[in-house]
Design a protein around this motif. Structure first.
Motif, PDB file in Angstrom:
ATOM      1  N   LEU A 156      -9.479  -5.377   5.783  1.00 47.04           N
ATOM      2  CA  LEU A 156     -10.155  -4.529   4.807  1.00 47.04           C
ATOM      3  C   LEU A 156     -10.808  -5.362   3.707  1.00 47.04           C
ATOM      4  O   LEU A 156     -11.908  -5.055   3.253  1.00 47.04           O
ATOM      5  CB  LEU A 156      -9.183  -3.518   4.209  1.00 47.04           C
ATOM      6  N   GLU A 157     -10.119  -6.413   3.275  1.00 44.62           N
ATOM      7  CA  GLU A 157     -10.677  -7.269   2.229  1.00 44.62           C
ATOM      8  C   GLU A 157     -11.911  -8.037   2.697  1.00 44.62           C
ATOM      9  O   GLU A 157     -12.772  -8.360   1.884  1.00 44.62           O
ATOM     10  CB  GLU A 157      -9.612  -8.253   1.730  1.00 44.62           C
ATOM     11  N   ALA A 198     -12.550   1.545   8.628  1.00 40.71           N
ATOM     12  CA  ALA A 198     -11.831   1.205   7.404  1.00 40.71           C
ATOM     13  C   ALA A 198     -10.922   2.357   6.977  1.00 40.71           C
ATOM     14  O   ALA A 198      -9.792   2.135   6.533  1.00 40.71           O
ATOM     15  CB  ALA A 198     -12.808   0.857   6.288  1.00 40.71           C
ATOM     16  N   ILE A 199     -11.398   3.585   7.123  1.00 39.00           N
ATOM     17  CA  ILE A 199     -10.579   4.749   6.779  1.00 39.00           C
ATOM     18  C   ILE A 199      -9.357   4.813   7.692  1.00 39.00           C
ATOM     19  O   ILE A 199      -8.234   5.048   7.235  1.00 39.00           O
ATOM     20  CB  ILE A 199     -11.407   6.043   6.840  1.00 39.00           C
ATOM     21  N   VAL A 231      -4.742  -5.574   5.625  1.00 39.71           N
ATOM     22  CA  VAL A 231      -5.243  -5.906   4.285  1.00 39.71           C
ATOM     23  C   VAL A 231      -6.315  -6.991   4.386  1.00 39.71           C
ATOM     24  O   VAL A 231      -7.384  -6.877   3.768  1.00 39.71           O
ATOM     25  CB  VAL A 231      -4.093  -6.341   3.351  1.00 39.71           C
ATOM     26  N   TYR A 263      -6.947   2.139   6.673  1.00 41.46           N
ATOM     27  CA  TYR A 263      -6.274   2.528   5.438  1.00 41.46           C
ATOM     28  C   TYR A 263      -5.144   3.514   5.731  1.00 41.46           C
ATOM     29  O   TYR A 263      -4.038   3.392   5.192  1.00 41.46           O
ATOM     30  CB  TYR A 263      -7.280   3.134   4.454  1.00 41.46           C
ATOM     31  N   GLU A 264      -5.408   4.484   6.592  1.00 38.07           N
ATOM     32  CA  GLU A 264      -4.369   5.453   6.969  1.00 38.07           C
ATOM     33  C   GLU A 264      -3.193   4.756   7.646  1.00 38.07           C
ATOM     34  O   GLU A 264      -2.031   5.062   7.361  1.00 38.07           O
ATOM     35  CB  GLU A 264      -4.948   6.515   7.896  1.00 38.07           C
ATOM     36  N   ALA A 321      -2.357   1.635   7.252  1.00 38.60           N
ATOM     37  CA  ALA A 321      -1.697   0.825   6.229  1.00 38.60           C
ATOM     38  C   ALA A 321      -0.755   1.675   5.391  1.00 38.60           C
ATOM     39  O   ALA A 321       0.354   1.234   5.052  1.00 38.60           O
ATOM     40  CB  ALA A 321      -2.737   0.139   5.342  1.00 38.60           C
ATOM     41  N   GLN A 322      -1.148   2.889   5.059  1.00 37.83           N
ATOM     42  CA  GLN A 322      -0.286   3.771   4.283  1.00 37.83           C
ATOM     43  C   GLN A 322       0.987   4.113   5.061  1.00 37.83           C
ATOM     44  O   GLN A 322       2.087   4.132   4.500  1.00 37.83           O
ATOM     45  CB  GLN A 322      -1.032   5.052   3.899  1.00 37.83           C
TER      46      GLN A 322
END
Length: 80
Positions: free
Chosen positions: A26-27, A36-37, A23, A40-41, A43-44
């Motif tokens: 990304l922030e 970033a993608i 996080v 994000y994956e 992180a999910q």
């Protein structure tokens, strides 16, 4: 899945720590789009893993209902 680490063996604390690091990254906006993608994956997947760990912990926690003599009458699931 763009990341290579198997998260299934991570403790809740380790998964949460990695999630927080993602996080922050990304922030910051420093990661290129493809990275970033992937983050994000990951992180999910970490979020799902943490939710699963929390659900399992809540299922193990129970409140004992006691009668007038202090003997257990029933168990009810932990109320969140």
């Amino acid at each position: 899945m763009a990341f290579s680490e198997d998260i299934s063996g991570l403790s809740f604390e380790a998964a949460l720590q990695r999630l927080e690091a993602i996080v922050r990254q990304l922030e910051s906006g420093d990661a290129p789009l493809d990275a970033a993608i992937g983050l994000y994956e990951e992180a999910q997947a970490l979020r799902s893993h943490c939710e699963s760990k929390l659900s399992a912990a809540e299922a193990r926690i129970a409140q004992l209902q006691l009668d007038q003599d202090g003997k257990p009458v029933s168990e009810t699931p932990f109320a969140s």
